[in-house]
Scaffold this motif. Structure first.
Motif, PDB file in Angstrom:
ATOM      1  N   ASP A 251       1.254  -1.661  -0.135  1.00  0.00           N
ATOM      2  CA  ASP A 251      -0.152  -0.407  -0.286  1.00  0.00           C
ATOM      3  C   ASP A 251       1.137   1.522   0.146  1.00  0.00           C
ATOM      4  OD1 ASP A 251      -3.015   1.099  -0.108  1.00  0.00           O
ATOM      5  OD2 ASP A 251      -2.805   1.460   2.117  1.00  0.00           O
ATOM      6  N   ALA A 252       1.981   0.951  -0.496  1.00  0.00           N
ATOM      7  CA  ALA A 252       3.417   2.554  -0.007  1.00  0.00           C
ATOM      8  C   ALA A 252       3.752   2.759  -1.256  1.00  0.00           C
ATOM      9  CB  ALA A 252       3.907   1.667   0.386  1.00  0.00           C
TER      10      ALA A 252
ATOM     11  N   SER B 165      11.460  -6.086   0.680  1.00  0.00           N
ATOM     12  CA  SER B 165      10.175  -6.007   1.239  1.00  0.00           C
ATOM     13  C   SER B 165       9.536  -5.434   0.181  1.00  0.00           C
ATOM     14  CB  SER B 165      10.516  -4.802   2.379  1.00  0.00           C
ATOM     15  OG  SER B 165       9.926  -3.665   2.963  1.00  0.00           O
ATOM     16  N   THR B 166       9.497  -5.256  -1.308  1.00  0.00           N
ATOM     17  CA  THR B 166       8.274  -4.726  -2.276  1.00  0.00           C
ATOM     18  C   THR B 166       8.604  -5.634  -3.059  1.00  0.00           C
ATOM     19  OG1 THR B 166      10.088  -2.849  -2.904  1.00  0.00           O
ATOM     20  CG2 THR B 166       8.488  -2.722  -0.942  1.00  0.00           C
ATOM     21  N   GLU B 167       9.571  -5.557  -3.729  1.00  0.00           N
ATOM     22  CA  GLU B 167      10.164  -6.387  -5.194  1.00  0.00           C
ATOM     23  C   GLU B 167      10.225  -7.841  -4.847  1.00  0.00           C
ATOM     24  OE1 GLU B 167      11.484  -7.900  -8.340  1.00  0.00           O
ATOM     25  OE2 GLU B 167      12.818  -7.950  -6.778  1.00  0.00           O
TER      26      GLU B 167
ATOM     27  N   VAL C 116      -4.807  -0.987  -1.061  1.00  0.00           N
ATOM     28  CA  VAL C 116      -6.685   0.632  -0.570  1.00  0.00           C
ATOM     29  C   VAL C 116      -6.023   1.690  -1.360  1.00  0.00           C
ATOM     30  CG1 VAL C 116      -8.619   1.182  -0.443  1.00  0.00           C
ATOM     31  CG2 VAL C 116      -8.349  -0.709   0.345  1.00  0.00           C
ATOM     32  N   ALA C 117      -4.898   2.164  -0.697  1.00  0.00           N
ATOM     33  CA  ALA C 117      -4.042   3.397  -0.969  1.00  0.00           C
ATOM     34  C   ALA C 117      -3.666   3.185  -2.013  1.00  0.00           C
ATOM     35  CB  ALA C 117      -3.718   3.587  -0.001  1.00  0.00           C
ATOM     36  N   MET C 118      -2.328   2.240  -2.753  1.00  0.00           N
ATOM     37  CA  MET C 118      -1.799   2.217  -4.213  1.00  0.00           C
ATOM     38  C   MET C 118      -2.958   2.163  -5.059  1.00  0.00           C
ATOM     39  SD  MET C 118       1.035   0.939  -5.267  1.00  0.00           S
ATOM     40  CE  MET C 118       1.968  -0.103  -4.575  1.00  0.00           C
TER      41      MET C 118
END
Length: 102
Positions: A39-40, A50-52, A64-66
């Motif tokens: 959501d970042a 921690s993402t890709e 939801v925000a993303m």
């Protein structure tokens, strides 16, 4: 963790494997969950563990925000009169600002 629990991770930036997108670190993070919800929007461009990296080990979804950020961007680009100029930055702008013309 018990069924139904939610695990939120704090700032991982200072972990040695985070910014190098270490697959072993991402795999260790993935062992703590069943899915990954990002959501970042502001960090989505970073290829960090921690993402890709995490997205390679768990079913992954936009939060939801993303989803809202992506929908707004899509709407702006689809209904824009060309040419379009865009500028993007953060609190460190102008050193980190970027711009493009489409």
């Amino acid at each position: 963790m018990a069924p139904g629990d939610v695990l939120l991770l704090q700032n991982l930036r200072f972990h040695r494997g985070e910014e190098t997108n270490d697959p072993e670190f991402a795999k260790a993070l993935a062992a703590n969950g069943d899915m990954f919800v990002n959501d970042a929007f502001s960090a989505a461009h970073r290829a960090h563990a921690s993402t890709e990296g995490l997205a390679h080990f768990l079913p992954s979804y936009a939060g939801v925000a993303m989803a809202g950020e992506l929908a707004a961007l899509e709407a702006a680009l689809e209904h824009a009169r060309r040419p379009v100029s865009a500028s993007s930055g953060d609190r460190r702008s102008p050193p980190s600002s970027t711009s493009c013309t489409i």
